[in-house]
Design an enzyme around this catalytic site. Structure first.
Site, short mmCIF file in Angstrom:
data_model
loop_
_atom_site.label_atom_id
_atom_site.label_comp_id
_atom_site.label_asym_id
_atom_site.label_seq_id
_atom_site.Cartn_x
_atom_site.Cartn_y
_atom_site.Cartn_z
N ARG A 88 -9.28 34.10 9.76
CA ARG A 88 -9.21 32.25 9.81
C ARG A 88 -10.40 31.94 11.03
NH1 ARG A 88 -4.01 28.59 10.68
NH2 ARG A 88 -5.07 26.80 10.78
N ARG A 99 -5.81 28.26 3.36
CA ARG A 99 -5.62 28.95 4.76
C ARG A 99 -5.69 30.61 4.20
NH1 ARG A 99 -6.85 25.08 6.61
NH2 ARG A 99 -5.77 23.56 8.06
N ASP A 102 -1.84 31.28 8.27
CA ASP A 102 -1.45 30.35 9.24
C ASP A 102 -0.23 30.83 9.80
OD1 ASP A 102 -1.32 27.92 10.52
OD2 ASP A 102 -0.62 26.86 8.76
N ASP A 104 2.56 29.75 12.81
CA ASP A 104 2.84 28.56 13.43
C ASP A 104 4.07 28.90 14.23
OD1 ASP A 104 1.09 26.61 12.85
OD2 ASP A 104 2.25 26.02 11.32
N MET A 198 7.36 -5.96 3.76
CA MET A 198 8.80 -6.77 3.23
C MET A 198 9.20 -6.07 2.04
SD MET A 198 7.86 -10.55 4.46
CE MET A 198 6.53 -10.84 2.88
N GLY A 199 8.88 -4.74 1.51
CA GLY A 199 9.26 -4.14 0.58
C GLY A 199 8.76 -4.60 -1.10
N GLN A 229 8.85 -15.92 8.83
CA GLN A 229 7.41 -15.84 8.54
C GLN A 229 7.42 -16.84 7.30
OE1 GLN A 229 6.59 -11.72 8.34
NE2 GLN A 229 5.59 -11.94 6.63
N GLY A 322 -2.69 -3.79 5.96
CA GLY A 322 -3.51 -3.69 4.99
C GLY A 322 -4.56 -4.93 5.14
N ASP A 325 -4.29 -9.15 4.16
CA ASP A 325 -3.81 -10.04 4.87
C ASP A 325 -4.81 -10.13 6.34
OD1 ASP A 325 -0.92 -10.66 3.64
OD2 ASP A 325 -0.98 -8.54 3.56
N SER A 361 3.09 -7.55 -3.64
CA SER A 361 4.57 -7.76 -4.15
C SER A 361 4.54 -8.96 -5.10
CB SER A 361 5.61 -7.87 -3.24
OG SER A 361 5.23 -6.78 -2.16
P1 AMP Z 1 3.98 -6.99 2.76
O1 AMP Z 1 4.98 -6.16 2.34
O2 AMP Z 1 3.19 -7.99 2.02
O3 AMP Z 1 4.40 -7.84 4.25
O4 AMP Z 1 2.93 -6.04 3.38
C1 AMP Z 1 3.00 -4.79 4.15
C2 AMP Z 1 1.83 -4.21 4.46
O5 AMP Z 1 1.16 -3.85 3.60
C3 AMP Z 1 0.70 -5.26 5.02
O6 AMP Z 1 0.08 -4.77 6.26
C4 AMP Z 1 -0.02 -5.63 4.07
O7 AMP Z 1 -1.41 -6.08 4.39
C5 AMP Z 1 -0.22 -4.40 3.32
N1 AMP Z 1 -0.45 -4.49 1.96
C6 AMP Z 1 -0.25 -5.35 1.09
N2 AMP Z 1 -0.87 -5.43 -0.28
C7 AMP Z 1 -1.86 -4.68 0.11
C8 AMP Z 1 -2.83 -3.90 -0.59
N3 AMP Z 1 -3.18 -4.60 -1.95
N4 AMP Z 1 -3.89 -3.14 -0.28
C9 AMP Z 1 -3.68 -2.68 1.09
N5 AMP Z 1 -2.50 -2.99 1.85
C10 AMP Z 1 -1.80 -4.03 1.36
#
Ligand code: AMP
Length: 460
Positions: A88, A99, A102, A104, A198-199, A229, A322, A325, A361
């Site tokens: 290795r 590998r 490995d 560990d 936010m799911g 928000q 992401g 935003d 979303s």
């Molecule tokens: P939200 O659930 O909309 O608050 O997004 C949660 C995180 O996911 C935030 O940091 C967003 O910017 C990111 N996000 C949402 N849509 C995308 C996308 N299409 N590509 C990359 N990141 C994303």
């Protein structure tokens, strides 16, 4: 002098050459000097490769329990010596790549059976990732089923059952539980990569989680539709929610923990008539002025406030956001700066559908016509970028291109503007631009969408 003896568990893995042969040779080298005795050895297990490059061969894994007079550091050095002897090359190998061998060190116990803790550059004991890995726990279960694990407090056998039932995803219902979980993880020496959401998760979110899991010992996600928000109650009401679906997706991308909560749970004893008093809000900083700050008054204040509280709860090593935003990323960086530069903020590229629409979303709320019309936003951004690439450096001309490209009868533009991403200005920048990002927000079929593109980047 009588040297104290320790008991240590060692995981073996290989997916190149002849793993079983390598294991046998490794174990005989381990015992050769007489200072390490193998107490128990598992069977060899065939397992799928996890992470790393696509299409690498399946792994063979095993575990042994040893007794030794060596210190944990000396034992690790012995293991690395054996790996090198059997071919290795640690210095030149791909992360999670194939590998030859490995070895560990999982944990070491003193003579009373207590865990020895080490958190050095090379040696982390107990191993921060062992509790998340079925391919480590399955062989370990054969040789130490009743061993209690340091982070979860479950036995090896119980933890393996938990991983099989849940995909390894701990689901917690409150910030208080999440705080305790993260504290235990940090105390065990684990780094935490955190993705606030936010799911109603989609591939854009999952990319962030994959990266968090890759770059940290543990990935953790919050799902909280943050009322602070939302400046429009109807928008908050209709925001999509699917916690069961989210948990299924997260279990598939290596997320270790997801938590939810209520506003009261995040701000216990701080709400007055169910609302957070203005004085408790965290300032979002200068980059909250203009665009989102203008069209969604209070939105970025709510973002800064919840993100700051989420960071209090999780205390992550890194947090992933992401680029979709864009202004939010600038605000979040400001929040981290106010906290002394922690966590490290990682900005990830926007994930798009094949049509160019940025995943969101909110896309779930678009009907077919609106979905078609929404493509105009990316078209506008691409047109402005083409002008930039052709040499246009004037913000007003670039935003004119953006507006023209994004215009459509059913696209109600809120703003279509250009800014210098590194020198934020509330209004349009003047003079020749050195860098530029196009930013757009629109109402499409009753759904508010935002998008942006950095013109010098790789056009995502
Ligand atoms: P939200 O659930 O909309 O608050 O997004 C949660 C995180 O996911 C935030 O940091 C967003 O910017 C990111 N996000 C949402 N849509 C995308 C996308 N299409 N590509 C990359 N990141 C994303």
């Amino acid at each position: 002098m009588v040297r104290s003896r320790i008991t240590a568990a060692i995981a073996l893995g290989a997916n190149v050459g002849e793993p079983e042969r390598s294991f046998k040779r490794a174990l005989s080298l381990l015992e050769r000097d007489g200072d390490v005795q193998i107490l128990r050895r598992s069977h060899w297990h065939g397992t799928d490769a996890v992470g790393g490059p696509a299409e690498q061969p399946d792994y063979t894994n095993g575990a042994v329990l040893v007794e030794t007079t060596l210190t944990p550091g000396a034992l690790l050095e012995r293991l690395h010596g054996i790996e090198a002897h059997l071919g290795r090359d640690r210095a030149n190998e791909e992360r999670r790549g194939p590998r030859v061998l490995d070895l560990d060190l999982l944990y070491a116990l003193d003579e009373e059976g207590a865990f020895l803790a080490e958190h050095g550059d090379e040696l982390h004991l107990p191993h921060p990732r062992m509790e998340e890995r079925p391919f480590v726990l399955a062989p370990l279960k054969e040789i130490a089923p009743a061993q209690r694990l340091p982070r979860s407090g479950r036995t090896v056998a119980e933890q393996l059952d938990f991983l099989e039932e849940s995909g390894g995803l701990a689901r917690l219902e409150s910030p208080a539980e999440a705080r305790a979980w993260c504290e235990a993880a940090r105390a065990a020496g684990a780094t935490i990569g955190f993705v606030p959401t936010m799911g109603a998760l989609h591939q854009g979110h999952l990319e962030l989680v994959r990266r968090a899991a890759m770059e940290n010992d543990l990935a953790c996600v919050s799902v909280f539709v943050n009322p602070l928000q939302f400046n429009d109650p109807a928008d908050l009401e209709k925001y999509p929610r699917d916690l069961e679906g989210d948990a299924r997706l997260l279990a598939g991308v290596g997320c270790a923990m997801v938590f939810t909560g209520t506003l009261e749970g995040f701000f216990p004893g701080e709400l007055v008539d169910g609302a957070l008093p203005a004085a408790a809000y965290v300032p979002p900083g200068p980059s909250a002025a203009g665009l989102e700050g203008e069209f969604r008054p209070g939105h970025l204040d709510g973002v800064a406030t919840i993100v700051d509280r989420l960071f209090d709860v999780v205390e992550p090593t890194r947090a992933y956001f992401g680029a979709k935003d864009f202004q939010q990323c600038l605000v979040v960086q400001h929040v981290a700066d106010r906290r002394g530069g922690a966590p490290e903020i990682v900005r990830c590229p926007t994930v798009r559908e094949s049509t160019g629409i940025a995943m969101s979303s909110r896309n779930a709320l678009l009907d077919d016509g609106a979905r078609e019309a929404a493509r105009a936003l990316h078209r506008g951004l691409s047109a402005a970028r083409d002008a930039w690439v052709a040499g246009e450096r004037d913000a007003s001309s670039l935003s004119q291109r953006l507006r023209e490209g994004a215009s459509q009868p059913s696209v109600d533009l809120e703003y279509a503007e250009v800014r210098d991403p590194q020198r934020w200005t509330p209004g349009q920048p003047t003079g020749a631009l050195e860098r530029a990002v196009g930013l757009v927000a629109a109402n499409v079929g009753g759904v508010r969408l935002i998008d942006n593109m950095e013109f010098d980047g790789d056009a995502r």
